[in-house]
Design a protein around this motif. Sequence first.
Motif, PDB file in Angstrom:
ATOM      1  N   LYS A 277       0.863  -1.177   0.000  1.00 33.50           N
ATOM      2  CA  LYS A 277       0.000   0.000   0.000  1.00 33.50           C
ATOM      3  C   LYS A 277       0.904   1.233   0.000  1.00 33.50           C
ATOM      4  O   LYS A 277       1.948   1.241   0.654  1.00 33.50           O
ATOM      5  CB  LYS A 277      -0.893   0.026   1.246  1.00 33.50           C
ATOM      6  CG  LYS A 277      -1.811  -1.171   1.387  1.00 33.50           C
ATOM      7  CD  LYS A 277      -2.611  -1.062   2.689  1.00 33.50           C
ATOM      8  CE  LYS A 277      -3.501  -2.272   2.899  1.00 33.50           C
ATOM      9  NZ  LYS A 277      -4.317  -2.152   4.137  1.00 33.50           N
ATOM     10  N   ASP A 278       0.514   2.260  -0.717  1.00 42.30           N
ATOM     11  CA  ASP A 278       1.293   3.492  -0.713  1.00 42.30           C
ATOM     12  C   ASP A 278       1.050   4.232   0.598  1.00 42.30           C
ATOM     13  O   ASP A 278      -0.044   4.237   1.143  1.00 42.30           O
ATOM     14  CB  ASP A 278       0.939   4.371  -1.909  1.00 42.30           C
ATOM     15  CG  ASP A 278       1.416   3.761  -3.219  1.00 42.30           C
ATOM     16  OD1 ASP A 278       2.218   2.804  -3.166  1.00 42.30           O
ATOM     17  OD2 ASP A 278       0.994   4.225  -4.285  1.00 42.30           O
ATOM     18  N   TYR A 279       2.101   4.882   1.095  1.00 41.58           N
ATOM     19  CA  TYR A 279       2.023   5.424   2.447  1.00 41.58           C
ATOM     20  C   TYR A 279       1.875   6.932   2.504  1.00 41.58           C
ATOM     21  O   TYR A 279       1.850   7.504   3.586  1.00 41.58           O
ATOM     22  CB  TYR A 279       3.247   4.989   3.266  1.00 41.58           C
ATOM     23  CG  TYR A 279       4.559   5.038   2.539  1.00 41.58           C
ATOM     24  CD1 TYR A 279       5.146   3.864   2.069  1.00 41.58           C
ATOM     25  CD2 TYR A 279       5.219   6.241   2.316  1.00 41.58           C
ATOM     26  CE1 TYR A 279       6.349   3.890   1.406  1.00 41.58           C
ATOM     27  CE2 TYR A 279       6.431   6.273   1.654  1.00 41.58           C
ATOM     28  CZ  TYR A 279       7.002   5.083   1.196  1.00 41.58           C
ATOM     29  OH  TYR A 279       8.199   5.121   0.533  1.00 41.58           O
TER      30      TYR A 279
ATOM     31  N   GLY B 188      -2.935   7.120  -0.644  1.00 37.68           N
ATOM     32  CA  GLY B 188      -2.042   6.490   0.307  1.00 37.68           C
ATOM     33  C   GLY B 188      -2.571   6.593   1.733  1.00 37.68           C
ATOM     34  O   GLY B 188      -3.686   7.061   1.987  1.00 37.68           O
ATOM     35  N   SER B 189      -1.748   6.175   2.659  1.00 35.44           N
ATOM     36  CA  SER B 189      -2.162   6.067   4.059  1.00 35.44           C
ATOM     37  C   SER B 189      -2.572   7.396   4.678  1.00 35.44           C
ATOM     38  O   SER B 189      -3.388   7.427   5.603  1.00 35.44           O
ATOM     39  CB  SER B 189      -1.024   5.458   4.885  1.00 35.44           C
ATOM     40  OG  SER B 189      -0.735   4.145   4.454  1.00 35.44           O
TER      41      SER B 189
ATOM     42  N   SER C 179      -6.262   3.027   1.816  1.00 32.98           N
ATOM     43  CA  SER C 179      -5.104   2.797   0.962  1.00 32.98           C
ATOM     44  C   SER C 179      -5.139   1.339   0.519  1.00 32.98           C
ATOM     45  O   SER C 179      -5.240   0.432   1.351  1.00 32.98           O
ATOM     46  CB  SER C 179      -3.826   3.095   1.741  1.00 32.98           C
ATOM     47  OG  SER C 179      -2.696   2.935   0.941  1.00 32.98           O
TER      48      SER C 179
ATOM     49  N   LYS D  81       8.989   4.143   7.073  1.00 33.07           N
ATOM     50  CA  LYS D  81       8.687   3.302   5.914  1.00 33.07           C
ATOM     51  C   LYS D  81       9.896   3.151   4.997  1.00 33.07           C
ATOM     52  O   LYS D  81      10.205   2.052   4.522  1.00 33.07           O
ATOM     53  CB  LYS D  81       7.511   3.884   5.126  1.00 33.07           C
ATOM     54  CG  LYS D  81       6.201   3.909   5.881  1.00 33.07           C
ATOM     55  CD  LYS D  81       5.680   2.520   6.145  1.00 33.07           C
ATOM     56  CE  LYS D  81       4.328   2.532   6.823  1.00 33.07           C
ATOM     57  NZ  LYS D  81       3.812   1.167   7.084  1.00 33.07           N
TER      58      LYS D  81
END
Length: 341
Positions: free
Chosen positions: A204-206, A264-265, A277, A331
Amino acid sequence: MGFTETPFQLPVIDIAPYLDPASSNSPEQTAVSKALHEACVRYGFFYLDISKYVDAGEPEELTRLGREFFFLPQSEKDKISISLQDNARGYQRLKENVTNGKSDNHEGIDIYKPVENPDKSKTLWGENQWPTVPAFREKYEQWIEKMRKLGMIVMEAMANGLGLNEDEWKELRSQVENSFWYMRVIGYPPLPNDYDGFSCGAHKDYGCLTLLYADPTRSALQVFVHESGHTDTGVNGLPNKQDGKEGVWINADPIPGCIVCNIGSMWEVWSNGLYKSTLHRVIHKGSNYRIPFFFEPNFDAIVEPLPAAIAQSGGVQVYKPVEYSNFLLSKIKYNFSLETM
């Protein structure tokens, strides 16, 4: 214009009404914002039609320049290795990027927002390293500026879709106006059938928004869609559940004139969980190039659920505030091979 879909196909949203200042608060803009809201609630992914924003030849030229760099001898590419800077900015060799503990079958160039007083001993705080390919830096900096502006446009449209009032939008805008963006130029060789991993593993993109110019290769980008009663078999150990919900992996094949977008997140936090996300992966059987641009919050932003989102999710704040700089660094340090730590 609007929200169009068929079963297991991501929606296509035309951003054109938000490109015209004279269309402010028009029914067309309202329809775009509604479509974005619905797409983020259901998928976390959508296609964004930008055919009226950029010329089709522009990203094609970017991929040509990327190809020219990736075809250079390895010794030439290594001259801008991330190991020569802050272990983040520059070139990564094939399999140097790691997702879920496995090497990804791609190579890439990472460019981040320039910082004041760069210090390559600090992660993310070095200087960008540019290929010496003629016109590479000039063309890519032009693309970065267009994607940065597009990110702000999409943020405003999403804010309207979420029902933010003027003051709430002003506060949200202040958290992204100095976006700590970054961009990747990714080269994919064909993924071997027996490879222990993926072109890019499930993740998942953060950050905030990913704006992806995808190459023509089909069946490469795959997205997990929540659909009860439609489960796959968890191929290669990948889950057929996300966030406790059943679903299916679908292809997000390129559409002419469109980029693929996902949240994202940080949008998950802002929306208090209304937007998720979404898990995605790349299984690239061709040999081509992709250019994701990540529109992120300011480095020092404190991201927390928006009042409008809390009201829509039962009046209870589910997510705690997040200091983006700490979240990003936590991350990044797990996303590279041990040799680059």
